[in-house]
Motif scaffolding. Sequence first.
Motif, short mmCIF file in Angstrom:
data_model
loop_
_atom_site.label_atom_id
_atom_site.label_comp_id
_atom_site.label_asym_id
_atom_site.label_seq_id
_atom_site.Cartn_x
_atom_site.Cartn_y
_atom_site.Cartn_z
N THR A 187 1.02 -0.96 0.15
CA THR A 187 0.10 0.18 0.14
C THR A 187 0.40 0.71 -0.22
O THR A 187 1.62 1.26 0.99
CB THR A 187 -0.99 0.37 1.60
N GLY A 188 0.91 2.47 -0.83
CA GLY A 188 1.10 3.63 -1.03
C GLY A 188 1.92 3.27 -1.87
O GLY A 188 1.93 2.79 -3.05
N ASN A 189 3.01 4.42 -1.77
CA ASN A 189 3.29 4.28 -3.44
C ASN A 189 5.49 4.22 -3.26
O ASN A 189 5.91 3.99 -4.28
CB ASN A 189 3.75 5.42 -3.32
N GLU A 190 5.99 3.82 -2.15
CA GLU A 190 6.78 3.21 -1.75
C GLU A 190 7.00 1.82 -2.03
O GLU A 190 7.65 1.02 -0.94
CB GLU A 190 7.43 3.65 -0.48
N THR A 191 6.20 1.26 -3.16
CA THR A 191 6.42 0.23 -3.85
C THR A 191 7.34 -0.73 -3.38
O THR A 191 8.36 -2.05 -2.91
CB THR A 191 5.61 -1.30 -4.04
N ASP A 192 8.91 -0.32 -3.46
CA ASP A 192 10.44 -0.88 -4.03
C ASP A 192 10.65 -1.58 -2.65
O ASP A 192 11.50 -2.13 -2.69
CB ASP A 192 10.98 0.04 -4.81
N LEU A 193 11.00 -0.39 -1.61
CA LEU A 193 10.74 -0.67 -0.54
C LEU A 193 10.54 -2.29 0.20
O LEU A 193 11.13 -2.77 1.10
CB LEU A 193 10.27 0.52 0.53
N SER A 194 8.62 -2.67 0.14
CA SER A 194 8.91 -3.67 1.04
C SER A 194 8.84 -4.87 0.06
O SER A 194 9.06 -5.81 0.56
CB SER A 194 6.83 -3.51 0.82
N THR A 195 9.07 -4.86 -1.52
CA THR A 195 10.00 -5.69 -2.35
C THR A 195 11.28 -5.39 -1.95
O THR A 195 11.60 -6.90 -1.54
CB THR A 195 10.09 -4.80 -3.58
N ILE A 196 12.32 -4.85 -1.47
CA ILE A 196 13.65 -4.75 -0.98
C ILE A 196 13.29 -5.53 0.00
O ILE A 196 14.36 -6.47 0.84
CB ILE A 196 13.99 -3.71 -0.83
N GLY A 197 12.19 -5.18 0.75
CA GLY A 197 12.08 -5.88 2.24
C GLY A 197 11.85 -7.29 2.38
O GLY A 197 12.66 -8.22 3.06
N ALA A 198 10.96 -8.06 1.43
CA ALA A 198 10.67 -8.77 1.12
C ALA A 198 12.17 -10.30 0.56
O ALA A 198 11.59 -11.30 1.28
CB ALA A 198 10.21 -9.50 -0.32
N MET A 199 12.49 -8.96 0.51
CA MET A 199 13.67 -9.90 -0.33
C MET A 199 15.44 -10.17 0.15
O MET A 199 15.52 -10.98 0.88
CB MET A 199 14.80 -9.87 -1.82
N LEU A 200 14.97 -9.09 1.08
CA LEU A 200 16.14 -8.83 2.40
C LEU A 200 15.68 -9.92 4.45
O LEU A 200 15.74 -10.68 4.61
CB LEU A 200 16.47 -7.30 2.89
N GLY A 201 14.22 -10.50 3.72
CA GLY A 201 13.96 -11.07 4.56
C GLY A 201 14.00 -12.40 4.31
O GLY A 201 14.56 -14.14 4.96
N PHE A 202 13.68 -12.70 2.95
CA PHE A 202 13.95 -14.16 2.36
C PHE A 202 15.26 -14.61 2.01
O PHE A 202 15.90 -15.90 2.84
CB PHE A 202 13.50 -14.29 1.12
#
Length: 271
Positions: A245-260
């Motif tokens: 949600t919101g405009n900064e979806t790249d940050l959540s994608t980067i977070g997912a990559m780092l979490g994995f």
Amino acid sequence: MNLEWILTINPVLLALIATLFTWGITAFGASMVFFFKTINKKVLNSMLGFAAGVMIAASFWSLLKPSIEMAEASGTTPWIPALVGFLAGGAFLLIIDKILPHLHMGLSIDKAEGIKTPWQRSILLVLAITLHNIPEGLAVGVAFGALASNPTTGALAGAIALALGIGLQNFPEGAAVSIPLRREGFSRLKAFHYGQLSGIVEPIAGVIGAYLVLVMTPILPYALSFAAGAMIFVVVEELIPESQTGNETDLSTIGAMLGFATMMVLDVALG
């Protein structure tokens, strides 16, 4: 680190200790309400993405992969327990999702899911987080319960890695409950109380999961993949949409990559 002595402890007790740890990290995250009244949307999305990445990695490395290996070792067609358990876990969470009243973050009260109730928005928000703490606790419990049939330091290290990973991603979940509750008008203490309370299902689900695989060893490959299916359902149903949600979806994608990546390293290095 010598893990041999830990293997002498009852697996159900180990599951309880591990899930009390993950609950404690949830409470630690909830305690952020004493320091912040709001949470930056970019930070929240990144943390939710990280939690999603951890759960995806844990579903494969800690649950599905061992399920397939156990089935293969027992002479069963390897993919059958993984497939049946995985789909059953997703179906189980789908049923709970349709029944348990809950509200996802950022949505209005009229978007509440599950059975319609007059419950307040704050309670529905807590129940949404509680819902996906169930498979997390179950996953940790099943992993430690598996030690009864596979009492090796490798299996123990894998279970510990899973508990560490789940605990790590519980921190943002605790904050994601308590801080919004503070904005809803709750006192800091009450917001913290409800935030940590959302994680109490983890020790309960963990002990149940460990006990079931302890008394019914043949279901272990199915139980592992069941927990994986339940966790993936939560990731796709809740964590990823909320993190985007919101405009900064790249940050959540980067977070997912780092979490994995973090969970993968934990599992491979320790397990």
